[in-house]
Design a protein around this motif. Structure first.
Motif, PDB file in Angstrom:
ATOM      1  N   UNK A   1       0.949  -1.306  -0.275  1.00  0.00           N
ATOM      2  CA  UNK A   1      -0.023  -0.107   0.070  1.00  0.00           C
ATOM      3  C   UNK A   1       0.748   1.226   0.163  1.00  0.00           C
ATOM      4  N   UNK A   2       0.421   2.435  -0.273  1.00  0.00           N
ATOM      5  CA  UNK A   2       0.826   3.701  -0.410  1.00  0.00           C
ATOM      6  C   UNK A   2       0.118   4.815   0.508  1.00  0.00           C
ATOM      7  N   UNK A   3       0.821   5.666   0.846  1.00  0.00           N
ATOM      8  CA  UNK A   3       0.115   6.609   1.759  1.00  0.00           C
ATOM      9  C   UNK A   3       0.667   8.041   0.885  1.00  0.00           C
ATOM     10  N   UNK A   4      -0.657   8.772   0.581  1.00  0.00           N
ATOM     11  CA  UNK A   4      -0.745   9.903  -0.198  1.00  0.00           C
ATOM     12  C   UNK A   4      -1.556  10.713   0.171  1.00  0.00           C
ATOM     13  N   UNK A   5      -1.399  12.263  -0.228  1.00  0.00           N
ATOM     14  CA  UNK A   5      -2.484  13.268   0.045  1.00  0.00           C
ATOM     15  C   UNK A   5      -2.955  13.291  -1.630  1.00  0.00           C
ATOM     16  N   UNK A   6      -4.298  13.950  -1.891  1.00  0.00           N
ATOM     17  CA  UNK A   6      -4.497  14.181  -3.035  1.00  0.00           C
ATOM     18  C   UNK A   6      -5.123  15.554  -3.297  1.00  0.00           C
TER      19      UNK A   6
ATOM     20  N   UNK B   1      -5.310   7.743   1.376  1.00  0.00           N
ATOM     21  CA  UNK B   1      -5.278   8.999   1.127  1.00  0.00           C
ATOM     22  C   UNK B   1      -5.744   9.964   1.917  1.00  0.00           C
ATOM     23  N   UNK B   2      -5.635  11.224   1.803  1.00  0.00           N
ATOM     24  CA  UNK B   2      -5.951  12.324   2.593  1.00  0.00           C
ATOM     25  C   UNK B   2      -6.123  13.739   1.825  1.00  0.00           C
ATOM     26  N   UNK B   3      -6.590  14.891   2.411  1.00  0.00           N
ATOM     27  CA  UNK B   3      -6.352  16.062   1.583  1.00  0.00           C
ATOM     28  C   UNK B   3      -6.876  17.053   2.493  1.00  0.00           C
ATOM     29  N   UNK B   4      -6.575  18.358   2.307  1.00  0.00           N
ATOM     30  CA  UNK B   4      -6.893  19.401   3.023  1.00  0.00           C
ATOM     31  C   UNK B   4      -7.948  20.603   2.348  1.00  0.00           C
TER      32      UNK B   4
ATOM     33  N   UNK C   1       6.989  20.061   2.961  1.00  0.00           N
ATOM     34  CA  UNK C   1       7.674  21.174   3.354  1.00  0.00           C
ATOM     35  C   UNK C   1       7.427  21.714   5.034  1.00  0.00           C
ATOM     36  N   UNK C   2       6.006  21.289   5.349  1.00  0.00           N
ATOM     37  CA  UNK C   2       5.625  21.582   6.601  1.00  0.00           C
ATOM     38  C   UNK C   2       5.197  20.525   7.373  1.00  0.00           C
ATOM     39  N   UNK C   3       5.075  19.347   6.666  1.00  0.00           N
ATOM     40  CA  UNK C   3       4.433  18.226   7.641  1.00  0.00           C
ATOM     41  C   UNK C   3       5.533  17.134   7.639  1.00  0.00           C
ATOM     42  N   UNK C   4       5.459  16.347   8.856  1.00  0.00           N
ATOM     43  CA  UNK C   4       6.173  15.237   8.883  1.00  0.00           C
ATOM     44  C   UNK C   4       5.615  14.024   8.339  1.00  0.00           C
ATOM     45  N   UNK C   5       6.234  13.147   8.073  1.00  0.00           N
ATOM     46  CA  UNK C   5       5.488  11.843   7.527  1.00  0.00           C
ATOM     47  C   UNK C   5       5.076  11.816   6.073  1.00  0.00           C
ATOM     48  N   UNK C   6       4.023  11.315   5.659  1.00  0.00           N
ATOM     49  CA  UNK C   6       3.622  11.405   4.303  1.00  0.00           C
ATOM     50  C   UNK C   6       3.759  12.960   3.622  1.00  0.00           C
TER      51      UNK C   6
END
Length: 396
Positions: free
Chosen positions: A241-246, A354-357, A321-326
């Motif tokens: 599996x892979x951990x990404x933002x979108x 996945x995740x996002x802001x 740039x401002x977040x640790x981890x993924x």
């Protein structure tokens, strides 16, 4: 192979920005929400908001939600147990750290959770890569020793789940007759990640799903080959599996405009402070994440430089740039993001976390844009394989 998609519960809080409510806040940068003048924009991680995200994720077709662990997070076990009644099918990928609880107790907790949830528990084992974070919880083991402890911990957990008294004596744990009242059914799948040499053998022996952060495909392929080779020596074949933002939008231009908005909202001084803290990490995975935007940190940060952080087509390193981890995000139109999903899937990635802001809105962008696009492609390939078009002409 049909990809499995999971979303993320922001138990530190949420907002329309990369800071102030983000996960894995580096040591020395400050707690989420401490930036002056921005508190009114932060969505606290209250149970009603988290329930809204969980229900939306279930409705949109996500299989599970990852719930993080750490100093600034609400407790993952308690939060997700409270959300069981808010959902009916959604699974909860609960992150926890070995060493902070007895392995026999963890086995009991998981077995109980699996029964009361109807089999909706997945376990994300987080060995811990930040020494300062570990020390807050009283853990002073060196990095490599933490992985050795994790291996022993998982041996005891799996032994207790057999339903028969299990004895174990190792360097970190010594248990006699470890057992749970009733073995969980099904057994909770174990998700695990780690890029260091010490992590590989633990993954090979214990993990059901090996996780990597969102590195470029060639680096991900190397990791898959590494773990596959180690696991084969134990007669095992884990999934990947892979951990990404979108950031997925109707057009590529709209997606990159959102990436620019997120980047423009970060003070360069905050980037410097975050990077200074992250540079002190003893996590190999964190060092790999930082290396992805090294040229950007050393170069020009002029307006429009969000594309300078594109390290592979549609793979953006700006989050790190401002977040640790993924620290990477898939950025582009729904079709472009689907292309990248298929590219990773072709390497052997079966699960996408996945995740996002912010997490509520981005779940809808992906769930209503990318998932249907991938479904259409899969249906078209299936129809082509069956020869539906030719059969239709003949029927006429």
């Amino acid at each position: 192979m049909t990809p499995r998609f999971h979303w993320f519960l922001p138990t530190t809080g949420d907002r329309r920005a990369l800071i102030g409510g983000g996960h894995s806040v580096p040591a020395g940068v400050g707690r989420p929400g401490e930036r002056p003048g921005t508190a009114d924009r932060i969505r606290p991680p209250d149970i009603d908001y988290l329930a809204q995200i969980a229900r939306s994720a279930e409705q949109l077709g996500f299989e599970a939600v990852l719930t993080p662990t750490g100093t600034w997070c609400e407790d993952a076990w308690l939060v997700t147990a409270a959300l069981l009644r808010e959902t009916s099918r959604l699974k909860f990928l609960v992150a926890f750290r070995p060493g902070f609880v007895s392995p026999t107790l963890a086995a009991q907790m998981a077995a109980t959770y699996q029964r009361i949830s109807g089999g909706r528990l997945l376990l994300n084992v987080v060995t811990g890569g930040e020494s300062a974070e570990q020390r807050r919880f009283g853990d002073h083991l060196p990095h490599a020793d933490r992985y050795a402890r994790t291996g022993e911990f998982l041996s005891v957990v799996r032994g207790a789940w057999t339903g028969e008294p299990y004895d174990f004596k190792g360097e970190h744990y010594h248990v006699e007759g470890a057992v749970v009242p009733r073995p969980p059914d099904p057994l909770p799948e174990i998700y695990f990640g780690g890029s260091s040499p010490a992590a590989g053998p633990v993954a090979a022996r214990h993990t059901d799903v090996y996780l990597t952060w969102g590195e470029p495909p060639d680096q991900v392929a190397e990791k898959i080959e590494w773990i596959r080779g180690l696991a084969a020596g134990h007669g095992r074949s884990p999934r990947f599996g892979i951990r990404l933002h979108t950031i997925s939008r109707d057009t590529s231009e709209a997606a990159w405009a959102e990436a620019r908005r997120l980047l423009d909202g970060v003070d360069p001084a905050h980037i410097d402070k975050a990077q200074e803290a992250l540079a002190a990490s003893d996590s190999v995975g964190q060092r790999r994440m930082r290396a992805l935007h090294e040229s950007y940190r050393a170069g020009d940060r002029a307006a429009g430089s969000e594309r300078a952080l594109e390290i592979h087509p549609n793979l953006w390193a700006g989050v790190g740039l401002v977040r640790g981890g993924a620290g990477t995000a898939l950025v582009g139109s729904h079709a472009e993001v689907a292309d990248r999903i298929e590219e990773y899937a072709a390497l052997g990635i079966e699960e996408f976390i996945l995740s996002g802001y912010p997490h509520l809105e981005e779940a809808y962008w992906f769930g209503e844009g990318v998932i249907p696009e991938l479904s259409r492609r899969a249906a078209a390939r299936a129809a082509a394989t069956r020869g539906d078009g030719a059969d239709w002409e003949d029927d006429r």
